[in-house]
Design a protein around this motif. Structure first.
Motif, mmCIF file in Angstrom:
data_model
loop_
_atom_site.group_PDB
_atom_site.id
_atom_site.type_symbol
_atom_site.label_atom_id
_atom_site.label_comp_id
_atom_site.label_asym_id
_atom_site.label_seq_id
_atom_site.Cartn_x
_atom_site.Cartn_y
_atom_site.Cartn_z
ATOM 1 N N ILE A 1 -1.224 -2.776 6.344
ATOM 2 C CA ILE A 1 -1.288 -4.204 6.031
ATOM 3 C C ILE A 1 -0.262 -4.566 4.970
ATOM 4 O O ILE A 1 0.525 -5.517 5.135
ATOM 5 C CB ILE A 1 -2.708 -4.584 5.557
ATOM 6 N N ILE A 2 -0.242 -3.824 3.881
ATOM 7 C CA ILE A 2 0.622 -4.166 2.749
ATOM 8 C C ILE A 2 2.094 -3.989 3.100
ATOM 9 O O ILE A 2 2.953 -4.753 2.636
ATOM 10 C CB ILE A 2 0.231 -3.327 1.524
ATOM 11 N N SER A 3 2.411 -3.003 3.941
ATOM 12 C CA SER A 3 3.813 -2.749 4.288
ATOM 13 C C SER A 3 4.412 -3.863 5.138
ATOM 14 O O SER A 3 5.635 -3.927 5.310
ATOM 15 C CB SER A 3 3.940 -1.407 5.026
ATOM 16 N N ARG A 4 3.581 -4.772 5.645
ATOM 17 C CA ARG A 4 4.093 -5.936 6.372
ATOM 18 C C ARG A 4 4.707 -6.949 5.413
ATOM 19 O O ARG A 4 5.465 -7.829 5.836
ATOM 20 C CB ARG A 4 2.966 -6.618 7.154
ATOM 21 N N CYS A 5 4.375 -6.853 4.135
ATOM 22 C CA CYS A 5 4.683 -7.903 3.161
ATOM 23 C C CYS A 5 5.783 -7.452 2.205
ATOM 24 O O CYS A 5 5.871 -6.284 1.850
ATOM 25 C CB CYS A 5 3.432 -8.262 2.366
ATOM 26 N N ASP A 6 6.582 -8.415 1.773
ATOM 27 C CA ASP A 6 7.592 -8.133 0.752
ATOM 28 C C ASP A 6 6.999 -8.248 -0.645
ATOM 29 O O ASP A 6 7.409 -7.524 -1.555
ATOM 30 C CB ASP A 6 8.766 -9.097 0.913
ATOM 31 N N VAL A 7 6.062 -9.161 -0.822
ATOM 32 C CA VAL A 7 5.310 -9.283 -2.073
ATOM 33 C C VAL A 7 3.840 -9.422 -1.717
ATOM 34 O O VAL A 7 3.475 -10.265 -0.903
ATOM 35 C CB VAL A 7 5.744 -10.510 -2.909
ATOM 36 N N SER A 8 2.997 -8.583 -2.299
ATOM 37 C CA SER A 8 1.553 -8.661 -2.076
ATOM 38 C C SER A 8 0.840 -8.827 -3.409
ATOM 39 O O SER A 8 1.058 -8.033 -4.340
ATOM 40 C CB SER A 8 1.021 -7.399 -1.393
ATOM 41 N N LEU A 9 -0.010 -9.849 -3.478
ATOM 42 C CA LEU A 9 -0.944 -9.974 -4.596
ATOM 43 C C LEU A 9 -2.247 -9.311 -4.185
ATOM 44 O O LEU A 9 -2.854 -9.695 -3.187
ATOM 45 C CB LEU A 9 -1.195 -11.447 -4.930
ATOM 46 N N LEU A 10 -2.676 -8.308 -4.949
ATOM 47 C CA LEU A 10 -3.942 -7.636 -4.695
ATOM 48 C C LEU A 10 -4.960 -8.088 -5.740
ATOM 49 O O LEU A 10 -4.642 -8.215 -6.921
ATOM 50 C CB LEU A 10 -3.776 -6.111 -4.771
ATOM 51 N N GLN A 11 -6.185 -8.327 -5.279
ATOM 52 C CA GLN A 11 -7.268 -8.740 -6.170
ATOM 53 C C GLN A 11 -8.464 -7.810 -6.002
ATOM 54 O O GLN A 11 -8.545 -7.074 -5.021
ATOM 55 C CB GLN A 11 -7.693 -10.170 -5.844
ATOM 56 N N GLU A 12 -9.361 -7.891 -6.942
ATOM 57 C CA GLU A 12 -10.527 -7.006 -7.012
ATOM 58 C C GLU A 12 -10.106 -5.543 -7.081
ATOM 59 O O GLU A 12 -10.693 -4.672 -6.436
ATOM 60 C CB GLU A 12 -11.503 -7.241 -5.847
ATOM 61 N N VAL A 13 -9.075 -5.281 -7.862
ATOM 62 C CA VAL A 13 -8.684 -3.902 -8.144
ATOM 63 C C VAL A 13 -9.511 -3.444 -9.335
ATOM 64 O O VAL A 13 -9.325 -3.915 -10.459
ATOM 65 C CB VAL A 13 -7.175 -3.801 -8.445
ATOM 66 N N ARG A 14 -10.443 -2.539 -9.088
ATOM 67 C CA ARG A 14 -11.364 -2.052 -10.126
ATOM 68 C C ARG A 14 -11.114 -0.557 -10.328
ATOM 69 O O ARG A 14 -11.939 0.293 -10.013
ATOM 70 C CB ARG A 14 -12.804 -2.341 -9.723
#
Length: 309
Positions: A50-63
């Motif tokens: 999923i992430i490799s499809r994107c040039d910039v990824s905002l990730l949330q709920e990183v615990r």
């Protein structure tokens, strides 16, 4: 095949490749991402795809309490996409409760974008209450190949019980950052909890982020950004400031990426990854001198072919 025909096909291929270089920006609530998820190979594989499809990824709920889960994700992502293809930029741990804190994380493709500046929005400002459960971690990027070469991303994961107030307070953040960095090229994105019972329709007239006509909401109320079949809510959003920035987006490119359908997963398999779908948008590629040169060469070659036939 003649030499002229070969050159024509070659130049057409080069021009086509150059014209496809849009910049994909994504926002993804990973739903309690930490050490336990890194121990599930199938989950990590899906996250990397999923992430490799994107040039910039905002990730949330990183615990990531032990500060190892993100490193493992980045390492696996770079093994998949190529050595040092992505870098990570993470906020401090945020949250009003010591027992529940999260980080915002940006993963970005280093050959496409670089970080210009970053700013952790303070939890209190003079004369204001503590508006956010998790204050925005704001990043300014440079993207030389994009139509907008300098832009700011303001992330937000609102508290569901206070979504209306937090979404409205983002308007103040937007005005502050426009003044601070003297730019209009600002995008707000993330899990706003901006639908269903968390943002009742009766409250929307009081939300400045919704009522300002200069702001463009690219994920509509009819979108479903949730994995569970029992829910259909547009919680996750992408909001662009200003017509110039809005015109630089690719028409109809904003959407929720349904990885469950794309990767032929059951609902339970998808929920192991997250209970949210990522949302994404494409920024147009810059009209570069290379494109102009390529087009000119094509015209010259076509003229020569027709002249000698």
């Amino acid at each position: 095949m003649t030499y002229s025909t070969f050159m024509l096909l070659f130049l057409m291929g080069v021009c086509g490749a150059q014209g496809a270089s849009h910049l994909r920006i994504c926002a993804f609530n990973l739903h309690n991402f930490g050490e336990s998820k890194t121990k599930k190979p199938e989950v990590m594989e899906t996250l990397v795809r999923i992430i490799s499809r994107c040039d910039v990824s905002l990730l949330q709920e990183v615990r990531d309490q032990k500060q190892q889960a993100l490193k493992r994700l980045l390492d696996q992502l770079n093994r998949y996409a190529g050595a040092n293809a992505y870098s990570a930029l993470e906020s401090e741990r945020l949250g009003r409760s010591d027992s529940y804190q999260e980080q915002y994380v940006f993963l970005y493709r280093t050959r496409r974008v670089t970080v210009i500046d970053q700013y952790q929005y303070p939890d209190t400002r003079p004369g204001r209450v503590d508006a956010f459960s998790r204050e925005p971690f704001i990043v300014r990027f440079r993207a030389p190949t994009s139509a907008i070469k300098d832009f700011v991303l303001i992330p937000q994961h609102t508290s569901p019980t206070n979504a209306t107030e937090e979404i409205d307070a983002l308007y103040d953040v937007l005005q502050d950052i426009k003044k601070k960095w003297k730019t209009e090229n600002v995008m707000l994105l993330g899990d706003f909890n901006a639908d269903c019972s968390y943002l009742p329709k009766k409250n929307r007239k009081n939300v400045r982020l919704l009522t300002d006509p200069n702001l463009f909401w690219f994920i509509g109320d009819d979108a479903d950004t949730t994995v569970r079949a029992s829910t259909s809510c547009a919680y996750d959003r992408i909001v662009v400031n200003g017509q110039q920035f809005a015109r630089a987006t690719v028409s109809a490119s904003a959407k929720a990426f349904n990885f469950q359908e794309e990767y032929h997963m059951t609902e339970d398999m998808a929920l192991d990854v997250s209970d949210h779908y990522p949302v994404e948008i494409l920024l147009k590629a810059a009209a570069s001198t290379q494109h102009e040169v390529c087009f000119s060469l094509l015209l010259i070659l076509l003229t020569l072919i027709f002249t000698h036939t």
